[in-house]
Design a protein around this motif. Structure first.
Motif, PDB file in Angstrom:
ATOM      1  N   PHE A  59       0.608  -0.761   0.342  1.00 28.14           N
ATOM      2  CA  PHE A  59       0.153   0.060  -0.283  1.00 28.14           C
ATOM      3  C   PHE A  59       0.932   1.376  -0.246  1.00 28.14           C
ATOM      4  O   PHE A  59       2.383   1.498   0.033  1.00 28.14           O
ATOM      5  N   VAL A  60      -0.024   2.698  -0.087  1.00 28.04           N
ATOM      6  CA  VAL A  60       0.601   3.827  -0.385  1.00 28.04           C
ATOM      7  C   VAL A  60       0.436   4.189   0.948  1.00 28.04           C
ATOM      8  O   VAL A  60      -1.251   4.876   0.208  1.00 28.04           O
ATOM      9  N   VAL A  61       0.983   5.472   1.380  1.00 24.69           N
ATOM     10  CA  VAL A  61      -0.104   6.430   1.694  1.00 24.69           C
ATOM     11  C   VAL A  61       1.020   8.231   1.635  1.00 24.69           C
ATOM     12  O   VAL A  61       2.066   8.221   1.599  1.00 24.69           O
ATOM     13  N   ASP A  62       0.368   8.902   1.578  1.00 25.46           N
ATOM     14  CA  ASP A  62       0.695  10.469   1.474  1.00 25.46           C
ATOM     15  C   ASP A  62       0.091  11.232   2.665  1.00 25.46           C
ATOM     16  O   ASP A  62      -1.009  12.156   2.077  1.00 25.46           O
ATOM     17  N   THR A  63       0.318  11.018   3.373  1.00 22.56           N
ATOM     18  CA  THR A  63      -0.404  11.798   4.828  1.00 22.56           C
ATOM     19  C   THR A  63       0.125  13.482   4.534  1.00 22.56           C
ATOM     20  O   THR A  63      -0.133  14.903   4.987  1.00 22.56           O
ATOM     21  N   GLU A  64       1.324  13.707   4.104  1.00 22.61           N
ATOM     22  CA  GLU A  64       1.453  14.815   3.795  1.00 22.61           C
ATOM     23  C   GLU A  64       0.754  16.147   3.385  1.00 22.61           C
ATOM     24  O   GLU A  64       1.004  17.021   3.860  1.00 22.61           O
ATOM     25  N   GLN A  65       0.197  15.193   2.816  1.00 20.85           N
ATOM     26  CA  GLN A  65      -0.414  16.360   1.864  1.00 20.85           C
ATOM     27  C   GLN A  65      -1.921  17.426   2.649  1.00 20.85           C
ATOM     28  O   GLN A  65      -2.535  17.867   2.594  1.00 20.85           O
ATOM     29  N   MET A  66      -2.418  16.257   3.220  1.00 20.30           N
ATOM     30  CA  MET A  66      -3.590  16.091   4.772  1.00 20.30           C
ATOM     31  C   MET A  66      -2.714  16.827   5.799  1.00 20.30           C
ATOM     32  O   MET A  66      -3.557  18.193   5.931  1.00 20.30           O
ATOM     33  N   PHE A  67      -1.377  17.794   6.007  1.00 16.89           N
ATOM     34  CA  PHE A  67      -1.468  18.496   6.660  1.00 16.89           C
ATOM     35  C   PHE A  67      -0.349  20.216   6.498  1.00 16.89           C
ATOM     36  O   PHE A  67      -0.509  20.861   6.368  1.00 16.89           O
ATOM     37  N   GLU A  68      -0.477  19.417   5.009  1.00 15.94           N
ATOM     38  CA  GLU A  68      -0.390  20.474   3.939  1.00 15.94           C
ATOM     39  C   GLU A  68      -1.053  21.462   3.807  1.00 15.94           C
ATOM     40  O   GLU A  68      -1.649  22.755   4.227  1.00 15.94           O
ATOM     41  N   ASN A  69      -2.721  21.020   3.562  1.00 14.51           N
ATOM     42  CA  ASN A  69      -3.635  22.112   3.880  1.00 14.51           C
ATOM     43  C   ASN A  69      -4.475  21.867   5.224  1.00 14.51           C
ATOM     44  O   ASN A  69      -5.666  22.634   4.870  1.00 14.51           O
ATOM     45  N   MET A  70      -3.714  21.788   6.261  1.00 12.55           N
ATOM     46  CA  MET A  70      -4.581  22.043   7.573  1.00 12.55           C
ATOM     47  C   MET A  70      -4.082  23.563   8.542  1.00 12.55           C
ATOM     48  O   MET A  70      -3.115  24.034   7.765  1.00 12.55           O
ATOM     49  N   ASP A  71      -5.097  23.835   8.833  1.00 12.41           N
ATOM     50  CA  ASP A  71      -4.559  25.522   9.613  1.00 12.41           C
ATOM     51  C   ASP A  71      -3.480  24.877  10.789  1.00 12.41           C
ATOM     52  O   ASP A  71      -3.742  23.734  10.938  1.00 12.41           O
TER      53      ASP A  71
END
Length: 193
Positions: A59-71
């Protein structure tokens, strides 16, 4: 690079326990690249091989993008977690730890359904990277949650298995529609049958 169709709820591959693979697995680099492209094309943050009709432990996971979009306030809810972008091969859970906490989850294989799911705060995994080096690593917070969601796919489990039988019963009609292809999404899907 190829954007692959995502297997819809009801397809038998989603209920299989996936198999470990060796470094000799054919075209593994291309498969991982295609999985990244497929995941991004469908606005996902994780994608497991069973979701593209391959019963292998990948499996692949990219949670970096979630944190980039958080305040800033949202980021404070997940101390020590800044996200990852990583492929996991032959992953096996060593330990789960911490107080279970609820978060609203969805799944590309079960579109248009979201539920609050309780999962532990951290997970320790043993896996190999793309160079087939053995790694044992602990993940926390949102990243641990996404990893556990994708890991479930390797075990033939879905996020809806974590909700009460009553809630599952109430969504039976929606699930039937998904498995019959009576749903509109903006990414390619493969329906059972």
């Amino acid at each position: 690079m190829t954007i692959l169709p995502i297997v819809a709820y009801g397809h038998p591959v989603l209920r299989e326990v996936a198999k470990d693979i060796t470094a000799a697995y054919p075209n593994l680099d291309k498969l991982i690249e295609d999985m990244w492209q497929t995941m991004y094309a469908s606005n996902g943050v994780g994608l497991a091989a069973p979701q593209i009709n391959r019963s292998i432990r990948l499996f692949v996971v990219d949670t970096e993008q979630m944190f980039e979009n958080m305040d800033a306030a949202e980021k404070k809810e997940f101390p020590g977690d800044t996200g990852i972008k990583k492929a996991f091969i032959n992953a096996h859970i060593v330990e789960q730890d911490g107080e279970p906490w609820a978060y609203n989850e969805g799944c590309l294989s079960i579109p248009k359904i979201r539920e609050d799911i309780k999962r532990p705060e951290s997970v320790t995994l043993e896996y190999v990277n793309e160079q087939f080096e053995l790694i044992t690593e602990t993940f926390t917070g949102l990243t641990a949650r996404v990893i556990l969601h994708e890991y479930d796919h390797l075990e033939g489990k879905l996020f809806i298995d974590h909700i009460s039988p009553l809630k599952r019963k109430l969504m039976k009609g929606k699930l039937a529609d998904i498995s019959k292809g009576k749903i509109k999404v903006d990414y390619k899907m493969m329906f059972p049958g």
